[in-house]
Design an enzyme around this catalytic site. Structure first.
Site, PDB file in Angstrom:
ATOM      1  N   HIS A   1       0.841  -1.201   0.000  1.00  0.00           N
ATOM      2  CA  HIS A   1       0.000   0.000   0.000  1.00  0.00           C
ATOM      3  C   HIS A   1       0.876   1.251   0.000  1.00  0.00           C
ATOM      4  CE1 HIS A   1      -2.928  -2.686   2.502  1.00  0.00           C
ATOM      5  NE2 HIS A   1      -2.999  -2.947   1.216  1.00  0.00           N
TER       6      HIS A   1
ATOM      7  N   HIS B   1     -10.039 -13.301   6.818  1.00  0.00           N
ATOM      8  CA  HIS B   1      -9.343 -12.766   5.647  1.00  0.00           C
ATOM      9  C   HIS B   1      -9.644 -13.637   4.444  1.00  0.00           C
ATOM     10  CE1 HIS B   1      -6.107 -11.646   2.873  1.00  0.00           C
ATOM     11  NE2 HIS B   1      -6.055 -10.506   3.523  1.00  0.00           N
TER      12      HIS B   1
ATOM     13  N   LYS C   1     -12.817  -7.567  -0.415  1.00  0.00           N
ATOM     14  CA  LYS C   1     -12.896  -8.481   0.732  1.00  0.00           C
ATOM     15  C   LYS C   1     -14.343  -8.714   1.143  1.00  0.00           C
ATOM     16  CE  LYS C   1      -8.384  -6.952   2.403  1.00  0.00           C
ATOM     17  NZ  LYS C   1      -7.636  -6.257   3.468  1.00  0.00           N
TER      18      LYS C   1
END
Length: 439
Positions: free
Chosen positions: A114, A180, A304
């Site tokens: 990121h 996750h 997600k």
């Protein structure tokens, strides 16, 4: 329409909430985490302090810090709702109980791939006192001089990590545990890989064949090739101690665990799995979110939450994804992949044809979004420009009402069904006939 004929739900969106109204006759189910409404008997501060005092599989952190002069604390970046204003002061206090007075303590922001956080985002995350008084550095996965090679991972990939962390006398990490969508659970070992790993290492670990593996799914650790590499990376980097929390929908800690990076993490995952696994309720339309800010800052992160809906939507159905996405797409490669290729099936073939070492940045997110789109249409409710959303092969909407009207048209019949998942990143949705979730 009479009030009793409608079910109203407040869903997280950005830093606030939006109301969703579904006619009762169409509502198939609402899939919530068992943590919704869960209120521990202790405050977040008390939970974290107790975890630090009773670590799992490790001596206390204050004891580990004795005689250590170069101490690195890995912290999650601004895209994760880790309550660092609670965690970090207690963690630093515990370190300083045992560390020499002249010890240098560095907070290392784990960015993965990121962008680095802004000063404003650091202030939001830590508060002014820590930002002003502590040494904070941001990991750069592309800084060759700042990386060191630690050898091969079980997959054959090279492990290159932040030099400062690798050469520390004591390496510690804060974080949080949530389901996750391909690593099974966040937290623990993820602080190292992808957190402070080099770009080459992250790309290899997130290769298309691992992502396609049926064990690389939400809530699954056993047999998960991505998890396996992550655990080895944490051990090889010398991650000695973690403090992880589980948070509620308001991002307040409801559980904390500390200690060995594998054993403590496993205990936290087991706690979470016992409370957030739900059975899928198949429906024509599934409405979900990415849990609000900071997880819904962009489309990239919002994939997600879509995977929770993917597990419950019927083949050929529609997903309504509520995500403010104030930062837009969240990844240039991610965006360009969809803008350039109009055929999602051909896009998927391209991913699966690549060798691990040929993995491109953000390809894993593109691959998973493509998988979702091959199953269902996605209506994206956001602040994004309509063309941006269309470039990502989704349908734009700017209100839940507009999205529902679009999905009703897609459903094409009066008897459509709707399942609502208020927070798509907080639940493990188990599809009938699929392998049992394991932590």
């Amino acid at each position: 329409m009479r009030g009793q004929d409608v079910v109203r739900l407040a869903l997280p969106y950005g830093k606030g909430k939006v109301e969703v109204s579904v006619e009762r006759e169409h509502l198939a189910g609402v899939l919530r985490s068992g943590l919704d409404g869960y209120r521990p008997l202790k405050s977040g501060v008390e939970l974290v302090r107790e975890a630090l005092e009773h670590p799992v599989g490790s001596r206390r952190l204050s004891e580990l810090a004795e005689g250590k002069r170069q101490i690195v604390v890995i912290a999650s970046d601004h895209t994760r709702p880790v309550p660092s204003k609670i965690l970090m002061p207690l963690l630093l206090e515990e370190i300083r109980k045992g560390a020499p007075k002249d010890a240098q303590i560095t907070i290392l922001i784990a960015t993965g791939l990121h962008r680095g956080p802004t000063r404003e985002e650091l202030l939001w995350k830590f508060g002014g006192e820590i930002v002003e008084k502590e040494r904070i550095l941001v990991h750069d996965p592309r800084d060759e001089a700042g990386l060191v090679d630690l050898g091969s991972l079980p997959s054959g990939g090279r492990l290159r990590v932040n030099r400062l962390a690798a050469e520390a006398d004591l390496l510690v990490a804060e974080g949080f545990i949530e389901p996750h969508f391909f690593a099974g659970f966040s937290g623990g070992r993820k602080s190292v890989l992808p957190g402070i790993a080099g770009e080459e290492t992250v790309l290899y670990d997130h290769n298309a064949h691992f992502i396609a593996d049926p064990c690389a799914r939400t809530g699954v650790l056993e047999g998960n090739p991505i998890h396996r590499d992550m655990v080895h990376a944490a051990r090889m980097a010398g991650l000695a101690f973690i403090v992880n929390v589980i948070v509620d929908m308001d991002h307040a800690p409801v559980y904390a665990v500390a200690g060995d990076c594998v054993l403590a993490h496993q205990e936290g995952c087991a706690f979470l799995a016992s409370r957030c696994q739900v059975d899928a309720v198949p429906a024509d339309i599934v409405i979900t979110t990415n849990g609000g800010y900071p997880l819904d800052q962009n489309i990239y992160q919002s994939v997600k939450g879509m995977t929770a809906a993917e597990a419950s939507v019927k083949e050929g159905g529609a997903i309504i994804m509520l995500s403010e996405a104030a930062d837009g797409h969240g990844g240039e490669h991610f965006y360009e992949t969809f803008r350039r290729e109009k055929d999602v099936a051909r896009m998927m073939e391209g991913f699966l044809s690549r060798r691990p070492e040929e993995t491109e940045a953000d390809a894993w997110q593109s691959q998973i979004l493509a998988r979702v789109l091959l199953k269902a249409s996605v209506i994206f409710v956001s602040s994004c420009a309509d063309q941006l959303v269309r470039d990502m092969h989704m349908l734009p909407a700017h209100s839940v009402e507009e999205a529902l009207e679009l999905t009703r048209q897609l459903a094409g019949r009066a008897g459509y069904t709707v399942t609502v998942i208020p927070d798509g990143v907080s639940v493990i949705v188990k599809e009938a006939g699929k392998a049992h979730i394991s932590a």
